[in-house]
Design a protein around this motif. Structure first.
Motif, PDB file in Angstrom:
ATOM      1  N   ASN A  53       0.846  -1.175   0.000  1.00  0.00           N
ATOM      2  CA  ASN A  53       0.000   0.000   0.000  1.00  0.00           C
ATOM      3  C   ASN A  53       0.896   1.244   0.000  1.00  0.00           C
ATOM      4  O   ASN A  53       1.522   1.552   1.008  1.00  0.00           O
ATOM      5  N   PRO A  54       0.963   1.969  -1.125  1.00  0.00           N
ATOM      6  CA  PRO A  54       1.863   3.131  -1.180  1.00  0.00           C
ATOM      7  C   PRO A  54       1.469   4.243  -0.207  1.00  0.00           C
ATOM      8  O   PRO A  54       2.299   5.076   0.134  1.00  0.00           O
ATOM      9  N   LEU A  55       0.222   4.243   0.263  1.00  0.00           N
ATOM     10  CA  LEU A  55      -0.200   5.247   1.243  1.00  0.00           C
ATOM     11  C   LEU A  55       0.402   4.985   2.620  1.00  0.00           C
ATOM     12  O   LEU A  55       0.384   5.855   3.489  1.00  0.00           O
ATOM     13  N   LYS A  56       0.941   3.778   2.832  1.00  0.00           N
ATOM     14  CA  LYS A  56       1.568   3.434   4.108  1.00  0.00           C
ATOM     15  C   LYS A  56       3.077   3.293   3.972  1.00  0.00           C
ATOM     16  O   LYS A  56       3.734   2.740   4.841  1.00  0.00           O
ATOM     17  N   CYS A  57       3.638   3.788   2.871  1.00  0.00           N
ATOM     18  CA  CYS A  57       5.074   3.693   2.616  1.00  0.00           C
ATOM     19  C   CYS A  57       5.691   5.078   2.571  1.00  0.00           C
ATOM     20  O   CYS A  57       5.061   6.032   2.134  1.00  0.00           O
ATOM     21  N   ALA A  58       6.962   5.166   3.010  1.00  0.00           N
ATOM     22  CA  ALA A  58       7.704   6.421   2.927  1.00  0.00           C
ATOM     23  C   ALA A  58       9.190   6.128   3.040  1.00  0.00           C
ATOM     24  O   ALA A  58       9.592   5.107   3.584  1.00  0.00           O
ATOM     25  N   VAL A  59       9.990   7.038   2.524  1.00  0.00           N
ATOM     26  CA  VAL A  59      11.434   6.969   2.649  1.00  0.00           C
ATOM     27  C   VAL A  59      11.870   8.124   3.550  1.00  0.00           C
ATOM     28  O   VAL A  59      11.476   9.275   3.337  1.00  0.00           O
ATOM     29  N   VAL A  60      12.677   7.813   4.564  1.00  0.00           N
ATOM     30  CA  VAL A  60      13.238   8.819   5.459  1.00  0.00           C
ATOM     31  C   VAL A  60      14.753   8.787   5.269  1.00  0.00           C
ATOM     32  O   VAL A  60      15.370   7.734   5.381  1.00  0.00           O
ATOM     33  N   VAL A  61      15.349   9.932   4.973  1.00  0.00           N
ATOM     34  CA  VAL A  61      16.793  10.034   4.786  1.00  0.00           C
ATOM     35  C   VAL A  61      17.397  10.649   6.047  1.00  0.00           C
ATOM     36  O   VAL A  61      16.946  11.690   6.519  1.00  0.00           O
ATOM     37  N   PHE A  62      18.435   9.983   6.580  1.00  0.00           N
ATOM     38  CA  PHE A  62      19.106  10.464   7.782  1.00  0.00           C
ATOM     39  C   PHE A  62      20.475  11.048   7.428  1.00  0.00           C
ATOM     40  O   PHE A  62      21.031  10.750   6.376  1.00  0.00           O
ATOM     41  N   ASN A  63      21.011  11.857   8.329  1.00  0.00           N
ATOM     42  CA  ASN A  63      22.343  12.450   8.193  1.00  0.00           C
ATOM     43  C   ASN A  63      22.473  13.326   6.954  1.00  0.00           C
ATOM     44  O   ASN A  63      23.463  13.268   6.237  1.00  0.00           O
ATOM     45  N   GLU A  64      21.469  14.126   6.717  1.00  0.00           N
ATOM     46  CA  GLU A  64      21.509  15.052   5.593  1.00  0.00           C
ATOM     47  C   GLU A  64      21.022  16.403   6.087  1.00  0.00           C
ATOM     48  O   GLU A  64      19.981  16.490   6.729  1.00  0.00           O
ATOM     49  N   SER A  65      21.777  17.438   5.795  1.00  0.00           N
ATOM     50  CA  SER A  65      21.385  18.774   6.254  1.00  0.00           C
ATOM     51  C   SER A  65      20.119  19.228   5.534  1.00  0.00           C
ATOM     52  O   SER A  65      19.792  18.748   4.450  1.00  0.00           O
ATOM     53  N   LYS A  66      19.426  20.158   6.137  1.00  0.00           N
ATOM     54  CA  LYS A  66      18.188  20.692   5.564  1.00  0.00           C
ATOM     55  C   LYS A  66      18.452  21.317   4.188  1.00  0.00           C
ATOM     56  O   LYS A  66      17.657  21.148   3.270  1.00  0.00           O
TER      57      LYS A  66
END
Length: 70
Positions: free
Chosen positions: A32-45
């Motif tokens: 279900n793409p509505l329950k999926c996400a990618v979170v990127v860590f260690n990256e400045s704003k």
């Protein structure tokens, strides 16, 4: 069930998403793409704002978000 994929590179993560998609086709289930996400860590704003990455699970786009709650 829930799943977490962790990768050090964009290409490796997209490859893992492709593997998951192929497996789901083989065993006839959908993510279900509505329950999926990618979170990127260690990256400045500022770097985050400059990036234009896209993520996909088959033909479904997965959003990149700053945080995720499930």
């Amino acid at each position: 069930g829930d799943m977490v994929l962790v990768s050090y590179s964009r290409n490796d993560l997209q490859n893992m998403l492709n593997i998951c998609n192929n497996y789901s086709i083989k065993w006839r289930y959908d993510y279900n793409p509505l329950k999926c996400a990618v979170v990127v860590f260690n990256e400045s704003k500022s770097i985050y704002n400059k990036c234009s990455r896209t993520w996909s699970l088959g033909d479904k786009l997965i959003p990149e978000v700053e945080n995720y709650t499930h």
